[in-house]
Motif scaffolding. Structure first.
Motif, PDB file in Angstrom:
ATOM      1  N   ARG A  82      17.178  -3.288  32.154  1.00 30.37           N
ATOM      2  CA  ARG A  82      17.287  -3.772  33.535  1.00 30.37           C
ATOM      3  C   ARG A  82      18.419  -4.777  33.697  1.00 30.37           C
ATOM      4  O   ARG A  82      18.833  -5.079  34.808  1.00 30.37           O
ATOM      5  N   ASN A  83      18.923  -5.319  32.582  1.00 30.05           N
ATOM      6  CA  ASN A  83      20.026  -6.256  32.657  1.00 30.05           C
ATOM      7  C   ASN A  83      21.367  -5.624  32.298  1.00 30.05           C
ATOM      8  O   ASN A  83      22.315  -6.332  31.988  1.00 30.05           O
ATOM      9  N   LEU A  84      21.423  -4.310  32.305  1.00 28.82           N
ATOM     10  CA  LEU A  84      22.679  -3.611  32.072  1.00 28.82           C
ATOM     11  C   LEU A  84      23.037  -2.783  33.299  1.00 28.82           C
ATOM     12  O   LEU A  84      22.178  -2.107  33.854  1.00 28.82           O
ATOM     13  N   VAL A  85      24.285  -2.838  33.705  1.00 31.16           N
ATOM     14  CA  VAL A  85      24.754  -1.958  34.769  1.00 31.16           C
ATOM     15  C   VAL A  85      24.670  -0.507  34.286  1.00 31.16           C
ATOM     16  O   VAL A  85      25.053  -0.193  33.166  1.00 31.16           O
ATOM     17  N   SER A  86      24.146   0.345  35.122  1.00 32.16           N
ATOM     18  CA  SER A  86      23.947   1.742  34.729  1.00 32.16           C
ATOM     19  C   SER A  86      25.246   2.529  34.778  1.00 32.16           C
ATOM     20  O   SER A  86      26.051   2.371  35.697  1.00 32.16           O
TER      21      SER A  86
END
Length: 797
Positions: free
Chosen positions: A675-679
């Motif tokens: 959830r803390n990584l840009v997809s």
């Protein structure tokens, strides 16, 4: 003897034959000037490749429009030079001054540097001088004041410095002076008040100083005076500004102004007033302002007294901002109770951080009203019903519209095909009518409202009436506000009256483009000046040329050209056919090879985009879509066909990886889910291009916020959330990702804010893998892989 060099020599000979048959008939000095212009330009996309062949007028050089008839001197003459948005860099050649018959000079939205040649001031017929959206620097030459027929001067969004020339007073026909977003300094010349035709004076975002010329109130036609973000420290707003006869918008935000707010009640058409972020003192004048008033922003001053009762009688009001002042007394609920709201209307009242202690009336505003009261004593009144609903903090608004028209929701999904260039016409009288739109980037530079929905239908009517189209032919695909300017993405669809044709014919495309680029739309006080960001031709319109203007040339000249070239035509056709046949097999083999490299790249959740899809999403990689740049290349904001907004990172030639490395990197990034990584949305690996497609963060970087480039600064709580969220993302990459990944570029410029001002972290540089991987498409589990610039995002706790 000429053909001893086989095909290449024959083609050269044939081209010379054709050139000899079609003798140049453009004036020699203008031909020489254009060649000098091209010599000083850098053209990486080779858009001006035909400038080295034939005659400018008869060979239809790109961007060159000429007279249809030979002049008294026996030559054709260049009337328009329009090369906007062609990724051109380099400098402007002084030889431009030799184009003595030029009416339009348009280099908008390129990458030009250097200074503006003084010789341009010698082109006496010039009506439009459009150089905005470049990187020009230096001071303005006084000679530009010689352009007595000039109607529009657009130099905004450059790096031009120095004073504004006093000679501009000689521009006796100019209606639009757009000099905003530069580095102009010194005093605004009071002499500009002598230009009788001036409609729009945009000087915002410069380094101007001195005083505000009181003589400006004498300008008989002035509609917009926009001077935001300059430094007139110690100056006052002249009382004479209350005497403007036709002013619609007065914007003096952040100008270092002192003194009182002048009485502007006599300006009958005033709609927009922004005097925020100054040092104004005293009470607000009580006289009633114009019924057209939509926006009043007096925030961040030192005003005192009460809210004028006359503010309760403004039927068109959309925004009233009085935050961060010393105002007292009761809050008037009559402001919204006396208004009749339509479904699309809105009223925003921002009264934060004053000394309001009570409410006059019932505190029950309708849903159309946004009321903010925090920082006032009234918020401590526990006996006041509903007050707590308006005293809490909330995120700033980011008005953006997508999918304005959804009337095609019930149309068959597969019935409107053909490479995404065709789509259903949203407002078509005929249900599910499928057609190819013209795609247009468009921006209102200074509208006289702050909330668009109530004016969408009037805008559609204004636009289609100006283009002589039916209203259903226009679709506003998206719009968003950009620092007081309203940017839109428009689609124009062909008429159903033309046998339900799914495309515009060539003459219609040429007519519509000419209407935009000649700035002949009727004036509008409501919508103000506009600018064309791009006019992108894709799909069925990709091969349309706008330079074909020889139809009016004398028949004798054309006959001579045709007869002289006929003898060469058959031979050229034969040679071209042979070369095409020879190349066809090579292209087919290359296509098979590229397709075969993709077979093994079907990854769950990662889309394989075509180059056409990327070009469509970014208006053919238009400069106006660019949102960043790094050592790897450029970053574009794109809108996919499903309306998803993405960030597209396009590698430049010097940053291209080998195909194996690039595809392996994609597979690695596709494994990273947190959830803390840009997809990672997808990638493109076609036509020699390498692009990565990520989710888009619309509110800029933390660095911008910390450097006060945005309206608010992150408070301590937000900074703490940013730090914690960043730590979570890094912890996942270092310890939980398989294989581990080490982010080596964490900094404020890589921390972004999403649409709700939640913090996220990302590095928009292309990633690099080290050490090398073993097999194409595989990453061995035992390798500790280092990825420079892997995007990392933050979600709030």
């Amino acid at each position: 003897m000429i053909c001893r060099v086989r095909f290449g020599g024959c083609i050269l000979a044939l081209c010379l034959c054709l050139a000899a048959a079609a003798s140049p008939i453009t004036h020699p000095s203008e031909v020489s000037a254009l060649r000098a212009v091209k010599k000083q330009l850098v053209d990486p996309m080779n858009n001006l490749r035909n400038w080295s062949r034939g005659d400018p007028c008869t060979a239809n050089w790109t961007g060159i429009l000429c007279s249809n008839d030979l002049g008294d001197d026996g030559y054709l003459h260049v009337l328009e030079l329009q090369v906007l948005n062609m990724n051109l860099s380099g400098t402007l050649a002084p030889e431009l001054g030799q184009l003595s018959r030029l009416r339009i000079l348009d280099f908008m939205w390129n990458e030009l540097t250097g200074t503006i040649p003084k010789e341009i001031g010698h082109i006496s017929p010039l009506r439009l001088l459009l150089l905005n959206g470049n990187k020009l620097f230096g001071s303005l030459p006084d000679e530009l004041g010689y352009l007595s027929k000039l109607n529009r001067l657009q130099l905004d969004q450059n790096n031009i410095s120095g004073p504004i020339p006093k000679t501009f007073v000689n521009m006796s026909c100019v209606r639009h002076l757009h000099l905003n977003n530069n580095s102009f300094s010194g005093q605004i010349p009071p002499e500009l008040s002598q230009i009788p035709t001036l409609l729009h004076l945009l000087l915002d975002n410069n380094n101007l100083s001195g005083y505000l010329p009181p003589e400006f109130s004498n300008l008989p036609e002035l509609r917009i005076l926009q001077l935001d973000n300059n430094d007139f420290s110690g100056s006052v707003i002249p009382a004479s500004y209350g005497n403007f006869s036709r002013l619609v918008k007065l914007s003096l935000r952040n100008c270092g102004l002192w003194g009182a707010v002048p009485d502007l009640s006599r300006i009958q058409n005033l709609s927009y007033l922004d005097l925020s972020q100054n040092h104004l003192t005293g009470p607000i004048p009580t006289n009633k302002l114009s019924d057209h008033m939509t926006t009043i922003d007096l925030s961040d001053n030192q005003l005192n007294g009460t809210i004028p009762a006359s503010f309760s009688d403004l039927p068109s009001l959309q925004t009233l901002c009085l935050e961060n002042n010393f105002m007292t007394g009761p809050i008037l609920t009559d402001i919204w109770q006396n208004m009749t709201f339509s479904t699309s209307a809105r009223l925003k009242l921002d009264l934060r951080n004053n000394s309001f202690s009570s409410i006059q009336g019932h505190l029950n505003p309708p849903v159309n009203v946004t009321l903010r009261l925090e920082g006032n004593p009234v918020c401590k009144n526990e006996n006041l019903l509903n007050v707590d609903l308006f005293c809490g903090s909330e995120s700033g608004e980011n008005e953006m519209l997508t999918n304005l028209n959804n009337t095609t929701a019930n149309c068959p999904i597969q019935a409107c095909p053909r490479d995404n260039y065709y789509e259903y016409v949203p407002a078509s009288p005929l249900p599910c009518f499928c057609a190819a739109p013209l795609r247009i980037g468009y921006r209102l530079k200074s509208p006289s409202f702050s909330y668009f929905p109530p004016y969408i239908q009037p805008f559609e009517a204004y636009m289609t009436r100006s283009l002589n189209l039916s209203q259903y032919q226009l679709s506003i695909d998206t719009y968003s506000w950009e620092n007081g300017r309203l940017r839109m993405y428009l689609k124009l669809f062909p008429s159903m009256n033309n046998n339900n044709s799914s495309t515009f014919n060539v003459s219609e495309v040429q007519r519509i483009r000419w209407r935009y680029m000649s700035w002949t739309f009727p004036g509008s006080n409501l919508f103000g000046p506009y600018e064309l960001l791009n006019f992108t031709l894709l799909g069925p319109y990709a091969d349309i040329k706008f330079e074909e203007n020889t139809k009016g040339v004398r028949k004798g000249v054309l006959v001579a050209i045709v007869v002289g070239g006929a003898a060469c035509a058959v031979a050229v056709s034969a040679i071209v056919a042979i070369l095409i046949t020879r190349k066809a097999g090579q292209r087919q083999a290359m296509t098979r090879k590229r397709l075969s490299s993709k077979v093994s790249m079907k990854l769950d959740g990662v889309r394989d985009f075509t180059f056409k899809e990327m070009a469509l999403a970014t208006d053919n990689f238009n400069n106006s879509s660019q949102v960043g740049q790094g050592g790897y290349g450029k970053v574009y904001k794109g809108t996919l066909t499903d309306k998803t907004v993405v960030a597209i990172k396009r590698a430049e030639e010097g940053s291209l990886q080998g195909q194996r490395e690039f595809l392996t990197e994609i597979k690695l990034l596709s494994r990273l889910h947190h959830r803390n990584l840009v997809s990672l949305v997808g990638y493109c690996d076609e036509e020699g291009e390498q692009m990565l497609v990520y989710e888009f963060m619309p509110n800029g970087t933390l660095r911008d916020w910390l450097s006060a480039k945005s309206k608010e600064s992150p408070n301590f709580g937000m900074r703490l959330r940013i730090a914690l969220g960043s730590a979570k993302g890094i912890l996942y990459l270092h310890t939980e990702a398989n294989p581990p990944v080490f982010h080596r570029d964490i900094k404020a410029s890589n921390i972004l804010l999403d649409s709700k001002l939640n913090s996220k972290v990302a590095d928009f540089g292309l990633s690099r893998l080290a050490p090398a991987v073993e097999d194409e498409g595989t990453v061995p589990d035992h390798v500790s892989t280092v990825v420079r610039g892997t995007p990392v995002s933050l979600n709030p706790l």
